[in-house]
Design a protein around this motif. Structure first.
Motif, mmCIF file in Angstrom:
data_model
loop_
_atom_site.group_PDB
_atom_site.id
_atom_site.type_symbol
_atom_site.label_atom_id
_atom_site.label_comp_id
_atom_site.label_asym_id
_atom_site.label_seq_id
_atom_site.Cartn_x
_atom_site.Cartn_y
_atom_site.Cartn_z
ATOM 1 N N TYR A 49 0.424 -1.296 0.396
ATOM 2 C CA TYR A 49 -0.145 0.486 -0.488
ATOM 3 C C TYR A 49 1.123 1.178 0.103
ATOM 4 C CZ TYR A 49 1.229 -0.416 5.291
ATOM 5 O OH TYR A 49 1.283 -0.131 5.882
ATOM 6 N N LEU A 50 -0.318 2.737 -0.344
ATOM 7 C CA LEU A 50 0.868 3.471 -0.139
ATOM 8 C C LEU A 50 -0.136 4.862 1.052
ATOM 9 C CD1 LEU A 50 -0.778 5.698 -2.507
ATOM 10 C CD2 LEU A 50 0.588 4.935 -4.543
ATOM 11 N N GLY A 51 -0.195 5.666 1.128
ATOM 12 C CA GLY A 51 -0.681 6.038 1.854
ATOM 13 C C GLY A 51 -0.123 7.792 2.491
ATOM 14 N N PHE A 52 -1.325 8.475 3.515
ATOM 15 C CA PHE A 52 -0.614 9.511 4.462
ATOM 16 C C PHE A 52 -1.374 9.107 5.649
ATOM 17 C CE2 PHE A 52 -2.657 10.925 0.080
ATOM 18 C CZ PHE A 52 -1.544 11.923 -0.219
ATOM 19 N N ASN A 53 -0.257 9.781 5.846
ATOM 20 C CA ASN A 53 -0.218 9.794 7.427
ATOM 21 C C ASN A 53 -0.390 10.786 8.835
ATOM 22 O OD1 ASN A 53 3.107 9.876 7.612
ATOM 23 N ND2 ASN A 53 3.422 7.711 8.777
ATOM 24 N N ASN A 54 0.209 10.714 9.822
ATOM 25 C CA ASN A 54 -0.146 11.842 10.636
ATOM 26 C C ASN A 54 -1.564 12.996 9.986
ATOM 27 O OD1 ASN A 54 1.614 11.689 12.211
ATOM 28 N ND2 ASN A 54 3.417 12.323 10.225
ATOM 29 N N LEU A 55 -2.188 12.706 10.222
ATOM 30 C CA LEU A 55 -3.493 13.182 9.469
ATOM 31 C C LEU A 55 -3.668 13.596 10.653
ATOM 32 C CD1 LEU A 55 -4.591 10.719 6.496
ATOM 33 C CD2 LEU A 55 -3.740 13.501 6.096
ATOM 34 N N PRO A 56 -5.203 14.358 10.362
ATOM 35 C CA PRO A 56 -6.004 15.102 11.811
ATOM 36 C C PRO A 56 -6.426 14.149 12.301
ATOM 37 C CG PRO A 56 -6.021 16.831 10.049
ATOM 38 C CD PRO A 56 -5.550 15.713 9.710
ATOM 39 N N HIS A 57 -6.390 14.452 13.962
ATOM 40 C CA HIS A 57 -6.867 12.961 14.387
ATOM 41 C C HIS A 57 -6.298 11.928 14.697
ATOM 42 C CE1 HIS A 57 -10.124 16.316 14.700
ATOM 43 N NE2 HIS A 57 -10.498 16.073 14.092
ATOM 44 N N ASN A 58 -4.997 11.934 14.672
ATOM 45 C CA ASN A 58 -4.081 10.380 14.546
ATOM 46 C C ASN A 58 -4.380 9.689 13.881
ATOM 47 O OD1 ASN A 58 -3.100 12.160 17.441
ATOM 48 N ND2 ASN A 58 -5.157 11.093 18.270
#
Lengths: 420, 420, 420
Positions: free
Chosen positions: C88-97
């Motif tokens: 997979y690929l993705g985004f972390n540290n998005l709002p609300h953990n």
């Protein structure tokens, strides 16, 4: 000591990556009709010339605190159908310099198979070594050790006989297995020259039990008493081939090895005997069998290097050229050059897999080799093979043959190698 | 200098790992019965929509002292049947900024195939580039170099024609091979803006010999004179397809390329001609053949970025957004945001693989593209393709066709990409 | 802040490698004729004993600046036919953990499947968890998050239902897909002891649409309403098996989980319900179906360790033995030894996949487990399983069965594990 133990417990696992690329070009210069039939099944269809990636291998080796280790080694030479090589976990730093490994690993029969393909003098392994220890690796548990003086090395273990390198799984209610052991020593080792002179000897043996019922009964075991090898080159088929020996109940092996190194010259030989016990089955007469084979080679570095010995494993090690091969522009003008190392070698092979009504083939091969070492990690190997096989063909059929087939052949091969 | 040489000789091999994940979603919106037949063999069975891992690629690249290098690149997009991509060893830092590579590598025909799939503007490569250099990589030896001013780049080599990406092996007594070369230059390159303005041109060609006997004789060679490509999207079948051209004795290719970049705007085009010589065989008339095709595209960054040029390889390089796409909570409250980069592009493709009694297909495609760059290492590509093919269908049959088939199609695709 | 953003943008992608080796030995001690038939299709052919590499897994995980991440996880337990796991690929540290992942990842149904195979108490997963979330991973998009106090964790997403682990591709004009969600919490968590005491609860559910036409129409979709599992051990066949339920239009799942840990003792249970809606098709009556199952286990560390909880993912974490297992020679003489950790466990499993005219099997299993932890990264698992299945056999046939088959079985298994 308690503190260092505590530190070790906190430490994380570690790994390193190694790999190798071996690219082969094999040319089947000449082959008699019988040899064509051994290769293709058709006397008029000769072996195809070829370019193969012989090895595209990646190895992850690492440690787990406190004294464990692991290895995952995969070969992608045929990328759509990869193979496992060493895949194991185990304990090192055991008392008496011992290491215990559980998993897929080499069975300790024959020096040449225990040597890495990165370091071997000839491109392909000797007839007898490959026939009596086909593909070497099996699932098992094995202990490795050496004495404090490093003059004696031992390894012994128990192995399942089915080769699981492509599917990773052993199936069957019958445990076809063997006990294997090897003891080797280097009574003469010239420390002062850094090991340019040594004599290594070795003695190895195995006792194996095989499923005489083979494919007749309900379990999935096939009889693992089968001895076969390619002709010192990468043909499609194995020209020496006993096929699965129907009715075989077990077999034993005994191998002798000797390696004498005097500076740039090395003289090495091995001989392996195999005895098979069998019952009558499928038209075969059931008499016991004796197969045997060996080789002798001499290699010599024209540029003066030598083949090092790894005393703690009883195998050869990486050759380091005095000068690398390179051609580069110098920063301050001019071209820098180096020529690498050059080694010539000659090997005689003999293998007899024909006995009683089993026509596995009897014959010999002569291999002339020229190795041009570009660096310690790369080289070209050139091998010219002439040979003869007679009374073969059992690999083509499951029933006793009225007559064997065979003939002469000559092969020219090149291997381009790098490892890291 | 001698000391540094000695140091180099002592140094160990090194490696670095790179990789990429490309996840595709393709929707076949509309297709005429003739197109359905090209895809599935059945005019009433339309192409299936799909989610594919297009690439799951790992690349280990490294050096071996003194001036050697290697690469092992594997793609696991279909994990049960992996493919090799670049797998080679070679020498760098040769005189005249040259590098010599031996192994599986891209044949130097066509700009778009030499560009990395990580950097290309459109999701799939142009019709002509893929048809005349299918899958690009072959086993060969190739020299790469550039002049000291970096204004001219060359690469030339000899390649075997069989694609060995899935099995790693070339079999056959007939060496179907070709000589390939490409010369490119960037006479205008605006150093002051860091390369926001440049003009790149290229000229490439090949001369190939193929086995006219094909599958008729005993050797395992199949005729490698076959030109085919998918419809600018990941269909199951290749809709343009000449099939293996019976009786083909050889072919030659000539390609022209031009790439003009003015800041956020790029205009790029290529044209490739292929001439095939053949004898009558299997009902085909044996007349010589001429295939051709090309493309022209314009791309424009709405957010002002540009496509860099790698002058020493004559290919495009990684786009760096002015601002990454991100949404994060700030440590001191509030939400931080960035929007990434946005690029629009339009491409026209033309390809004619129909000549004489070979009905490989003649047609065009229009691709509208929108690339949203999240970061320099990740983006979404959206491609909408409309096109038409006529006089095709040769790929479905080995004999001359009474009539060709074809039709219109439209396709919508998305690609989610990350690389490291 | 601006500066750190600028720094981040300059940073390069990074990766780390992890891996694991799991080597299994399974012995089918006893099996009734009906069980033999479920395994081999023949009442007189009992399940084969086996040695399997259960997992040879490599995982590359990394980050791409600014806040992206990726993972490529491949399993080579069957080297000639590898599988993808997490890709997979993705985004972390998005709002609300929160973290958003796109690609192949685990569907959030059932605690035991979300736990890593490295940490689970028993060698194989519970009947109900595997039957209702077979192989867990599917292509999808999923959001993961937790509250600032780390007492609540959630994950929810949309997934395609076809398992693409071996070929990496979903084909079909019908999007068989489901919405999945899981909410879990740890209202009691004893911070002072470092988490030796906690209570974890979880609630998960899914709503799925499946292609009732199955293989009848032109699209390539097969009906994905199929629930099946092996008997808590690595058999060849899945003994509980509804087969693809003809005429199924959709299904819903509801799962409950609870995990209570008091020091060395853990008591864990789950229960999952599945409701299937279907039309009459292929001789089946078309009435709606209800399947269900669950398990309860207790585990206890004789040596006093405990199973940690990862509160931000709602799963268990790595057990750390107080003392590693090791035997080494001390530098100053004598032998150092440690004994590792020892855990005993008992699990009861129940699964009912038989309803109306679907005879998927109803039965139970009792698993006694002994885990000897050599280190935090290695252990042996020993599992002894006894069980019974009745009214099964649907997996062997596509038409309604006149009667189900079943019987008793007992199995003994060992797993040798290391990870890094």
């Amino acid at each position: 000591e308690l503190k260092s133990d505590a530190d070790a417990k906190k430490k994380k696992p570690a790994y390193k990556l190694n790999g190798r690329i071996h690219l082969d070009n094999w040319n089947f210069l000449d082959s008699d009709p019988g040899v064509n039939e051994l290769e293709t099944g058709d006397p008029n269809d000769d072996p195809e010339d070829r370019w193969d990636f012989r090895r595209i291998r990646l190895t992850w080796t690492g440690t787990v605190p406190q004294n464990m280790l692991y290895r995952i080694q995969l070969d992608f030479n045929n990328p759509s159908s990869a193979e496992m090589k060493d895949v194991y976990l185990g304990f090192n730093n055991l008392p008496h310099n011992q290491t215990l490994l559980i998993g897929n690993q080499k069975r300790p029969i024959g020096l040449d198979h225990l040597n890495s393909s990165r370091h071997n003098v000839f491109a392909e392994r000797p007839l007898a070594v490959e026939a009596f220890n086909e593909d070497a690796r099996r699932l098992g548990v094995c202990m490795y050790g050496y004495n404090d003086a490093e003059s004696v090395h031992w390894r012994y273990g128990a192995f399942l006989l089915e080769n699981i390198s492509t599917d990773g799984r052993y199936r069957g209610d019958y445990d076809e297995a063997g006990l294997y052991g090897r003891l080797s020593g280097s009574p003469w080792y010239d420390e002062i020259s850094g090991g340019r002179g040594y004599w290594h000897w070795g003695l190895s043996g195995s006792v194996n039990t095989t499923d005489g019922d083979g494919t007749i009964d309900n379990d999935q075991n096939q009889n693992e008493a089968r001895f076969r090898t390619r002709p010192l080159a990468r043909s499609d088929s194995r020209w020496w081939n006993t096929n699965r020996i129907l009715g075989s109940e077990g077999y034993q092996e005994l191998g002798l090895e000797s390696m004498l190194n005097i500076g740039a010259l090395q003289i090495t030989g091995e001989y392996i005997n195999t005895w098979v016990q069998r019952d009558p089955a499928g038209g075969f007469n059931g008499s016991n069998l004796h197969f045997q084979g060996g080789y002798l080679f001499a290699s010599y570095f024209l540029t003066g290097e030598y083949i090092p010995l790894n005393r703690t494993s009883g195998t050869i090690d990486r050759v380091k050229p005095f000068e690398n091969f390179f051609v580069v522009d110098r920063c301050r003008g001019g071209t820098g050059k180096g020529w690498g190392a050059l080694c010539v070698a000659l090997r005689g092979d003999y293998l007899d897999l024909s006995d009683s009504d089993i026509r596995g083939g009897r014959g010999y091969g002569i291999t002339a080799g020229l190795n041009w070492y570009w660096t310690a990690y790369s080289k070209i190997q050139c091998n010219y093979v002439v040979g003869e096989i007679e009374n073969g063909g059992q690999g083509l059929d499951d029933v006793p043959l009225a007559a064997g087939i065979g003939g002469d052949f000559s092969i020219l091969g090149f291997r381009y190698m790098i490892d890291f």
